[in-house]
Design a protein around this motif. Structure first.
Motif, PDB file in Angstrom:
ATOM      1  N   VAL A 196       0.846  -1.207   0.000  1.00 24.94           N
ATOM      2  CA  VAL A 196       0.000   0.000   0.000  1.00 24.94           C
ATOM      3  C   VAL A 196       0.876   1.250   0.000  1.00 24.94           C
ATOM      4  O   VAL A 196       0.610   2.224  -0.717  1.00 24.94           O
ATOM      5  CB  VAL A 196      -0.958  -0.006   1.207  1.00 24.94           C
ATOM      6  CG1 VAL A 196      -1.622   1.356   1.372  1.00 24.94           C
ATOM      7  CG2 VAL A 196      -2.019  -1.085   1.042  1.00 24.94           C
ATOM      8  N   GLY A 200      -0.063   2.580  -3.376  1.00 25.84           N
ATOM      9  CA  GLY A 200      -1.309   3.294  -3.126  1.00 25.84           C
ATOM     10  C   GLY A 200      -2.349   2.419  -2.460  1.00 25.84           C
ATOM     11  O   GLY A 200      -2.220   1.184  -2.397  1.00 25.84           O
ATOM     12  N   GLU A 201      -3.399   3.045  -1.962  1.00 27.46           N
ATOM     13  CA  GLU A 201      -4.423   2.333  -1.215  1.00 27.46           C
ATOM     14  C   GLU A 201      -5.160   1.305  -2.086  1.00 27.46           C
ATOM     15  O   GLU A 201      -5.205   1.417  -3.310  1.00 27.46           O
ATOM     16  CB  GLU A 201      -5.418   3.315  -0.599  1.00 27.46           C
ATOM     17  CG  GLU A 201      -4.827   4.119   0.551  1.00 27.46           C
ATOM     18  CD  GLU A 201      -5.889   4.774   1.408  1.00 27.46           C
ATOM     19  OE1 GLU A 201      -7.058   4.865   0.974  1.00 27.46           O
ATOM     20  OE2 GLU A 201      -5.533   5.210   2.523  1.00 27.46           O
ATOM     21  N   ILE A 202      -5.710   0.328  -1.404  1.00 28.16           N
ATOM     22  CA  ILE A 202      -6.455  -0.753  -2.047  1.00 28.16           C
ATOM     23  C   ILE A 202      -7.950  -0.475  -1.897  1.00 28.16           C
ATOM     24  O   ILE A 202      -8.412  -0.146  -0.807  1.00 28.16           O
ATOM     25  CB  ILE A 202      -6.084  -2.100  -1.401  1.00 28.16           C
ATOM     26  CG1 ILE A 202      -4.634  -2.462  -1.760  1.00 28.16           C
ATOM     27  CG2 ILE A 202      -7.048  -3.203  -1.811  1.00 28.16           C
ATOM     28  CD1 ILE A 202      -4.077  -3.654  -1.012  1.00 28.16           C
ATOM     29  N   LYS A 203      -8.696  -0.582  -3.005  1.00 24.97           N
ATOM     30  CA  LYS A 203     -10.129  -0.290  -2.938  1.00 24.97           C
ATOM     31  C   LYS A 203     -10.996  -1.546  -2.956  1.00 24.97           C
ATOM     32  O   LYS A 203     -12.189  -1.484  -2.665  1.00 24.97           O
ATOM     33  CB  LYS A 203     -10.545   0.648  -4.060  1.00 24.97           C
ATOM     34  CG  LYS A 203     -10.378   0.119  -5.472  1.00 24.97           C
ATOM     35  CD  LYS A 203     -10.820   1.193  -6.468  1.00 24.97           C
ATOM     36  CE  LYS A 203     -10.673   0.750  -7.913  1.00 24.97           C
ATOM     37  NZ  LYS A 203     -11.095   1.819  -8.858  1.00 24.97           N
ATOM     38  N   TRP A 226      -6.473  -8.369  -5.204  1.00 19.18           N
ATOM     39  CA  TRP A 226      -6.919  -7.025  -4.813  1.00 19.18           C
ATOM     40  C   TRP A 226      -6.706  -6.029  -5.951  1.00 19.18           C
ATOM     41  O   TRP A 226      -6.033  -6.319  -6.946  1.00 19.18           O
ATOM     42  CB  TRP A 226      -6.196  -6.559  -3.549  1.00 19.18           C
ATOM     43  CG  TRP A 226      -4.702  -6.457  -3.656  1.00 19.18           C
ATOM     44  CD1 TRP A 226      -3.970  -5.401  -4.115  1.00 19.18           C
ATOM     45  CD2 TRP A 226      -3.754  -7.472  -3.310  1.00 19.18           C
ATOM     46  NE1 TRP A 226      -2.630  -5.686  -4.060  1.00 19.18           N
ATOM     47  CE2 TRP A 226      -2.461  -6.935  -3.571  1.00 19.18           C
ATOM     48  CE3 TRP A 226      -3.850  -8.772  -2.797  1.00 19.18           C
ATOM     49  CZ2 TRP A 226      -1.290  -7.666  -3.335  1.00 19.18           C
ATOM     50  CZ3 TRP A 226      -2.688  -9.492  -2.561  1.00 19.18           C
ATOM     51  CH2 TRP A 226      -1.433  -8.943  -2.829  1.00 19.18           C
ATOM     52  N   HIS A 228      -5.722  -1.869  -6.464  1.00 22.62           N
ATOM     53  CA  HIS A 228      -5.333  -0.576  -5.911  1.00 22.62           C
ATOM     54  C   HIS A 228      -6.159   0.542  -6.553  1.00 22.62           C
ATOM     55  O   HIS A 228      -6.713   0.380  -7.648  1.00 22.62           O
ATOM     56  CB  HIS A 228      -3.843  -0.312  -6.175  1.00 22.62           C
ATOM     57  CG  HIS A 228      -2.926  -1.215  -5.401  1.00 22.62           C
ATOM     58  ND1 HIS A 228      -2.412  -0.867  -4.178  1.00 22.62           N
ATOM     59  CD2 HIS A 228      -2.442  -2.461  -5.686  1.00 22.62           C
ATOM     60  CE1 HIS A 228      -1.629  -1.852  -3.735  1.00 22.62           C
ATOM     61  NE2 HIS A 228      -1.641  -2.828  -4.630  1.00 22.62           N
ATOM     62  N   ASP A 229      -6.234   1.670  -5.876  1.00 21.61           N
ATOM     63  CA  ASP A 229      -7.008   2.811  -6.374  1.00 21.61           C
ATOM     64  C   ASP A 229      -6.563   3.244  -7.773  1.00 21.61           C
ATOM     65  O   ASP A 229      -7.369   3.749  -8.562  1.00 21.61           O
ATOM     66  CB  ASP A 229      -6.871   4.002  -5.416  1.00 21.61           C
ATOM     67  CG  ASP A 229      -7.748   3.864  -4.180  1.00 21.61           C
ATOM     68  OD1 ASP A 229      -8.676   3.025  -4.200  1.00 21.61           O
ATOM     69  OD2 ASP A 229      -7.517   4.589  -3.199  1.00 21.61           O
ATOM     70  N   ASN A 230      -5.267   3.086  -8.059  1.00 15.56           N
ATOM     71  CA  ASN A 230      -4.735   3.544  -9.350  1.00 15.56           C
ATOM     72  C   ASN A 230      -4.867   2.504 -10.460  1.00 15.56           C
ATOM     73  O   ASN A 230      -4.341   2.696 -11.560  1.00 15.56           O
ATOM     74  CB  ASN A 230      -3.265   3.945  -9.188  1.00 15.56           C
ATOM     75  CG  ASN A 230      -2.412   2.820  -8.620  1.00 15.56           C
ATOM     76  OD1 ASN A 230      -2.853   1.674  -8.540  1.00 15.56           O
ATOM     77  ND2 ASN A 230      -1.194   3.148  -8.214  1.00 15.56           N
ATOM     78  N   GLY A 231      -5.569   1.401 -10.184  1.00 17.74           N
ATOM     79  CA  GLY A 231      -5.802   0.392 -11.210  1.00 17.74           C
ATOM     80  C   GLY A 231      -4.805  -0.750 -11.219  1.00 17.74           C
ATOM     81  O   GLY A 231      -4.985  -1.720 -11.978  1.00 17.74           O
ATOM     82  N   SER A 311      -3.172   4.929   8.138  1.00 15.40           N
ATOM     83  CA  SER A 311      -2.659   3.899   7.230  1.00 15.40           C
ATOM     84  C   SER A 311      -2.740   2.514   7.873  1.00 15.40           C
ATOM     85  O   SER A 311      -3.041   1.526   7.200  1.00 15.40           O
ATOM     86  CB  SER A 311      -1.214   4.205   6.810  1.00 15.40           C
ATOM     87  OG  SER A 311      -0.354   4.259   7.930  1.00 15.40           O
ATOM     88  N   HIS A 314      -6.208   1.326   7.432  1.00 13.88           N
ATOM     89  CA  HIS A 314      -6.466   0.838   6.075  1.00 13.88           C
ATOM     90  C   HIS A 314      -5.953  -0.587   5.901  1.00 13.88           C
ATOM     91  O   HIS A 314      -6.635  -1.446   5.318  1.00 13.88           O
ATOM     92  CB  HIS A 314      -5.812   1.758   5.051  1.00 13.88           C
ATOM     93  CG  HIS A 314      -6.013   1.317   3.630  1.00 13.88           C
ATOM     94  ND1 HIS A 314      -7.243   1.333   3.022  1.00 13.88           N
ATOM     95  CD2 HIS A 314      -5.148   0.804   2.715  1.00 13.88           C
ATOM     96  CE1 HIS A 314      -7.136   0.871   1.781  1.00 13.88           C
ATOM     97  NE2 HIS A 314      -5.869   0.534   1.581  1.00 13.88           N
TER      98      HIS A 314
END
Length: 326
Positions: A196, A200-203, A226, A228-231, A311, A314
């Motif tokens: 992460v 970046g964060e995981i959605k 999983w 991540h927010d950025n794909g 964090s 999260h």
């Protein structure tokens, strides 16, 4: 006894993790002092204090938390007591660092986070790999797009069952009441939190968790995927009844790949159009050294710590999603 300009720390739970990994880091960081330790067994607390030259020792956490000469608290107990002690520290209004994972469940982690936020008290989680130089090198490669655009990450961690596992001797790390995911909670939390930090964060996260060996009550085999927010997509597998010990992360980009171990100190590997690069960056003896230094810098307003309550919360959510909320 104490230099009033220093921040004076107390440790709740002076067990194995504090002997080399973390305790000395609080003593060696300029501007910090370790002045008190607590363990439920008074004799063990006294022994630790004597060996590490710590002024006060307690078997009562409340006495340590409310001691007027202690400014901040490090909670290093098993996860099932993190919330119990953390809420007391928040009520006392003292900065706190909690060992990872933040708590056995996301719900408990959320309660801890909210209480510190309400009190406006700094909260740190001991995901110290975010601060280690070897992983900062990986982060810099990613920032510089040395492998182009990141597309996917995968991590496999496998370990054979230990003699303790096979013997049936009690181990809190494999007690489902304390760590539902067993070694997954203890070890995978480090790596997922690191990914992460790097990507970046995981959605979205899903997983399958089983007990394949029947050696203890917690899970011993977990697989997950999983987003991540950025794909960036991700996959992981953690098996604690494997044939041998393997620890391999691969971050795959459209122009190269980065390989490393979360726990193994093998060289960092960068492969791209310019060739292959192997970089060796050893960890410090007291592995939380950089993490603790970053706590000092955060409290002094010099920089923002990479592993805060937000964090850590999260990461607890991601773990809960993978384990199915168990």
């Amino acid at each position: 006894m104490s230099n009033s300009k220093n921040m004076r720390w107390g440790i709740i739970g002076c067990g194995k993790v504090t002997e080399v990994k973390s305790g000395p880091a609080y003593q060696k960081t300029v501007g910090f002092e370790l002045v008190a330790v607590m363990r439920r067994t008074k004799e063990l607390a006294a022994d630790y204090a004597k060996r590490h030259h710590v002024a006060y020792h307690y078997s009562d956490a409340d006495a340590l938390i409310n001691h007027p000469e202690i400014d901040a608290i490090y909670i290093a107990t098993p996860p099932d007591t993190h919330k119990y002690y953390a809420l007391k520290v928040a009520e006392a209004g003292k900065p706190c660092c909690i060992e990872k994972p933040m708590a056995p469940t996301y719900a408990d982690s959320l309660e801890i986070y909210r209480r510190f936020a309400e009190k406006q008290v700094p909260l740190f989680i001991a995901y110290y790999r975010r601060s280690l130089p070897r992983f900062e090198q990986v982060r810099q490669w990613l920032i510089a797009e040395e492998i182009g655009k990141v597309r996917h990450v995968r991590w496999h961690l496998g370990k054979p069952a230990s003699e303790i596992d096979k013997s049936g001797v009690y181990n809190w790390r494999t007690d489902a009441a304390i760590a539902p995911g067993g070694y997954f909670d203890d070890l995978a939390s480090h790596g997922l939190d690191l990914l992460v930090h790097l990507l970046g964060e995981i959605k979205m996260a899903k997983g399958i968790a089983q007990n394949q060996q029947g050696l203890y009550s917690a899970k011993d085999a977990v697989t997950a995927c999983w987003l991540h927010d950025n794909g960036v997509t991700g996959e992981g597998s953690w098996n604690f009844g494997a044939n041998d010990h393997r620890d391999t992360v691969e971050i795959i980009g459209n122009q190269g790949i980065i390989r490393f171990g979360v726990f193994h100190e093998k060289p960092l590997v960068l492969e791209n159009a310019f060739g292959n690069k192997n970089v060796e960056i050893p960890n410090p003896k007291h592995i939380q050294e950089y993490h603790v230094e970053a706590i000092k810098n955060h409290l002094n307003g010099r920089s923002v710590h990479p592993s805060l309550g937000s964090s850590g919360l999260h990461t607890s959510w991601v773990m809960d999603q993978i384990l199915g909320g168990s």
